[in-house]
Design a protein around this motif. Structure first.
Motif, mmCIF file in Angstrom:
data_model
loop_
_atom_site.group_PDB
_atom_site.id
_atom_site.type_symbol
_atom_site.label_atom_id
_atom_site.label_comp_id
_atom_site.label_asym_id
_atom_site.label_seq_id
_atom_site.Cartn_x
_atom_site.Cartn_y
_atom_site.Cartn_z
ATOM 1 N N GLU A 172 20.137 -108.994 78.773
ATOM 2 C CA GLU A 172 20.837 -110.008 78.053
ATOM 3 C C GLU A 172 19.669 -111.311 77.927
ATOM 4 O OE1 GLU A 172 25.470 -109.658 78.913
ATOM 5 O OE2 GLU A 172 24.445 -111.471 79.380
ATOM 6 N N ILE A 175 16.572 -110.706 75.810
ATOM 7 C CA ILE A 175 16.443 -110.985 74.410
ATOM 8 C C ILE A 175 16.725 -112.394 74.077
ATOM 9 C CG2 ILE A 175 18.229 -110.678 72.270
ATOM 10 C CD1 ILE A 175 18.826 -107.852 73.695
ATOM 11 N N LYS A 178 13.179 -113.929 74.556
ATOM 12 C CA LYS A 178 12.538 -113.596 73.436
ATOM 13 C C LYS A 178 12.686 -114.476 72.231
ATOM 14 C CE LYS A 178 9.670 -111.341 70.812
ATOM 15 N NZ LYS A 178 8.033 -111.402 71.234
ATOM 16 N N ASN A 179 14.090 -114.733 71.938
ATOM 17 C CA ASN A 179 14.472 -115.540 70.841
ATOM 18 C C ASN A 179 14.242 -116.547 70.981
ATOM 19 O OD1 ASN A 179 16.074 -113.348 69.550
ATOM 20 N ND2 ASN A 179 17.816 -113.868 70.572
ATOM 21 N N THR A 200 10.006 -104.388 75.605
ATOM 22 C CA THR A 200 10.844 -104.851 74.948
ATOM 23 C C THR A 200 10.728 -106.323 74.410
ATOM 24 O OG1 THR A 200 12.582 -103.847 76.550
ATOM 25 C CG2 THR A 200 13.471 -105.422 74.881
#
Lengths: 371, 281
Positions: A172, A175, A178-179, A200
């Protein structure tokens, strides 16, 4: 010039040990760069040199066109998320986040709305008054990120920030990080030993081993076109075989000749051939193809993993279709899935010493590490 | 139920220690309190608060105040001298830190009385310093038998008790915290004031307790370096028990001192409540 940071021939020597050997690396603005490698490869040292906590033995660091070599950490426009978060135990969550702003003498009202905005960004709304020791690992990690980001750094350095979290939370956070990086437009330099994490999150991956850069490229490049045996082993699982280049577009290994897409090698040159386990297709056995016997089958969820003996080697093969243990199968490999690599000198020596075996992923990786 | 058994076993194992504590701690304190609440009339103990009334006479309050003042002064001096030493020893760059620690500990292997007595030979009228002053033609100085000499003796004897707990709390500190503060823009002064000093407070408070307590109760240091006229509360108690043989009054002063100490430790532990790291106790 779109290079934000340039490492020029950076070397670090502790006594007799060379920790970093002539690292040349540039980082673009807004890039997510990952330094990937096994522990002790020098990735954290590289990060600490950029942060200013280590001084390189040789070489220079250019930041936005100027050398920052002599700049102490508190004057660099970078902020760090430390491996163990390093939250200040004598302050609560809000005070931790406000620390950098208070040091810069930002007005109190501005500090309070910036801290509130940061708490919201990292999903810790209403946690400002809590003691940091009362937070879970994931929450502490978010506070550490907020504490760094609130200073609006041009570059955020992250030293294995997800290492202490469990798998689900880690995925989680990958991500989310990265966002955040995309939204805020901040350059991230990320250190990890987890190749999946690197694939990833990153725009660019720099694979390191024994203080040397092995390969720099996009995740696709690194996975599909590993430059050497180490990279092929470290990134994903692979079958690495000894092969001989017959001529351009033709390579032989496991006693058979295969069409491939590589050229420019000498005729008869010994090469390493990389074949990913998922790239071996199981087909009907035929006389001119590669034939093997299934020795072991493991169910892995998405696919089956089989160990197949064929052509004098043991292959790791992944397939969604299971062939039972003991059955005879044919193995086919498409030309563009055969990756031929030039040998480095040490490997050449090993091959001469008579080492003729198929390396299976982790085995060789640890052998290289032990050297 | 194995859990219950082991709890019972542990309780049983505690019995010798409880007995020890009772015989050698609770009983003596009870006796001291008993003595302090009695006066001897014709060889018979009679309940009375006269000892306490006497202890609060101005002459004795003055002694008490002097003891507290000197103990506070020497504690403050120990912090001022001890903190930098502990800080230098805790910094990893300083290679000789073990030697330094050793040097500060060596005097503690020597007898306390000897250690204090040796200051006499340094400070007295024909001592080392005055001989040297006379040698270079300066007038002699009166260095002994004043409060400075007593404070010097206290600092010399109790300094290691300040250095060690501060050193412990400083060297236990996670170095990445300091790096994090630097990373967030703090220069070395700000790192010290905002992070290192607050995080080492448990050590400082331990040090204060460990220096203040022996300093406020000492009688040897004030006896040797302060002279007979320089009476502290420790001397008063010693005098009542050993010279005047008024155990009742001595006991009353002891009880007052004990209450004072318990109160000061209590205050320190309230201050120290939030941060329980680094303290020795």
């Amino acid at each position: 010039m779109d290079h934000l940071i340039d490492l020029c021939g950076v070397e670090k020597v502790y006594g007799q040990t060379t920790v970093l050997n002539r690292i040349n690396l540039f980082i673009r603005k807004n890039e997510f760069l990952t330094l990937l490698g096994p522990s002790g490869c020098g990735k954290t040292t590289t990060l600490r040199i950029i942060g200013g906590f280590e001084y390189p033995t040789r070489g220079d660091i250019i930041f936005g066109g100027k050398s920052i070599l002599k700049l102490p950490p508190h004057k660099r426009k970078v902020n760090t998320v430390f491996q163990k978060y390093a939250l200040f135990p004598n302050m609560n969550v809000a005070e931790n986040i406000a620390f950098g702003l208070k040091i810069k003498k930002v007005p109190g009202s501005e500090i309070s709305w910036k801290v509130a905005a940061m708490l919201k960004l990292v999903n810790l709304d209403g946690y400002g008054k809590r003691s940091v020791s009362m937070l879970s690992g994931g929450q502490q990690q978010r506070v550490a990120i907020a504490r760094a980001l609130v200073n609006e750094p041009e570059v955020l350095l992250l030293d294995e920030p997800l290492g202490a979290l469990d798998l689900k939370l880690r995925k989680e956070m990958q991500i989310e990080l990265k966002n955040m990086q995309k939204e805020l437009g901040i350059t991230f330099i990320y250190v990890t030993h987890d190749q999946e994490e690197a694939l990833t999150m990153s725009d660019t991956i720099a694979v390191m081993n024994n203080g040397e850069l092995q390969q720099i490229g996009t995740p696709e490049d690194i996975y599909n076109e590993p430059k050497n045996r180490f990279v092929a082993n470290f990134i994903g699982e692979s079958n690495i075989l000894d092969g001989v280049m017959d001529r351009d577009y033709c390579v032989s290994f496991a006693g058979k000749h295969f069409a491939c897409v590589d050229k420019g090698f000498g005729t008869g040159e010994a090469v390493d051939v990389v074949i990913r386990p998922e790239d071996v297709a199981l087909v009907q056995p035929s006389d001119d193809g590669l034939i093997g016997v299934v020795k072991d089958v493991t169910f892995k969820g998405v696919h089956y993993e089989m160990l197949i003996e064929g052509g004098g080697l043991t292959w790791k093969v992944q397939s969604t279709v299971m062939s039972p243990e003991g059955s005879s199968v044919g193995m086919a490999i498409a030309p563009d899935l055969i990756h031929v690599m030039r040998r480095t000198s040490t490997q050449r020596r090993k091959a001469v010493a008579g080492e003729r075996k198929l390396d299976l992923g982790i085995g060789v990786y640890s052998a290289i590490c032990a050297e | 139920m194995a859990g219950k058994d082991s709890v019972l076993a542990r309780k049983r194992m505690a019995i010798p220690f409880l007995a020890w504590a009772f015989i050698f701690i609770v009983v003596p304190i009870a006796l001291v309190v008993y003595y302090s609440l009695c006066i001897e009339v014709d060889g018979v103990m009679v309940f009375s608060l006269a000892n306490y009334a006497r202890a609060f006479e101005p002459i004795y309050l003055k002694v008490l105040w002097r003891s507290v003042r000197l103990a506070l002064a020497s504690t403050a001096a120990c912090i001022i001298v001890g903190y930098p030493v502990a800080y230098i020893m805790a910094s990893k760059e300083y290679a000789q830190k073990n030697l330094l620690l050793f040097l500060f500990l060596v005097p503690m292997w020597m007898n306390f009385l000897l250690r204090t007595y040796s200051w006499l030979t340094i400070l007295e009228n024909n001592g080392l310093i005055n001989t040297f002053l006379a040698f270079i033609g300066l007038p002699k100085m009166s260095l002994l038998y004043n409060s400075q000499a007593v404070i010097l003796g206290m600092v010399y004897n109790f300094l290691p008790f300040m250095i060690l707990p501060i050193h412990t709390s400083l060297s236990k500190m996670d170095k990445s915290l300091i790096e994090a503060a630097e990373d967030l823009g703090a220069d070395s002064r700000q790192v010290f004031l905002r992070l290192v000093l607050p995080l080492s407070m448990p050590g400082v408070i331990s040090g204060i307790t460990m220096v203040f307590l022996p300093a406020v109760t000492t009688f040897i240091i004030s006896d040797l370096l302060g002279g007979a006229q320089f009476m502290l509360i420790g001397n008063l108690i010693e005098q009542q028990f050993l010279k005047v043989s008024n155990w009742n009054f001595g006991a009353a002063v002891s009880v007052i001192l004990m209450i004072l100490i318990i109160a000061s430790v209590g205050i320190f532990s309230i201050v120290d409540k939030d941060s329980d790291e680094g303290a020795l106790f």
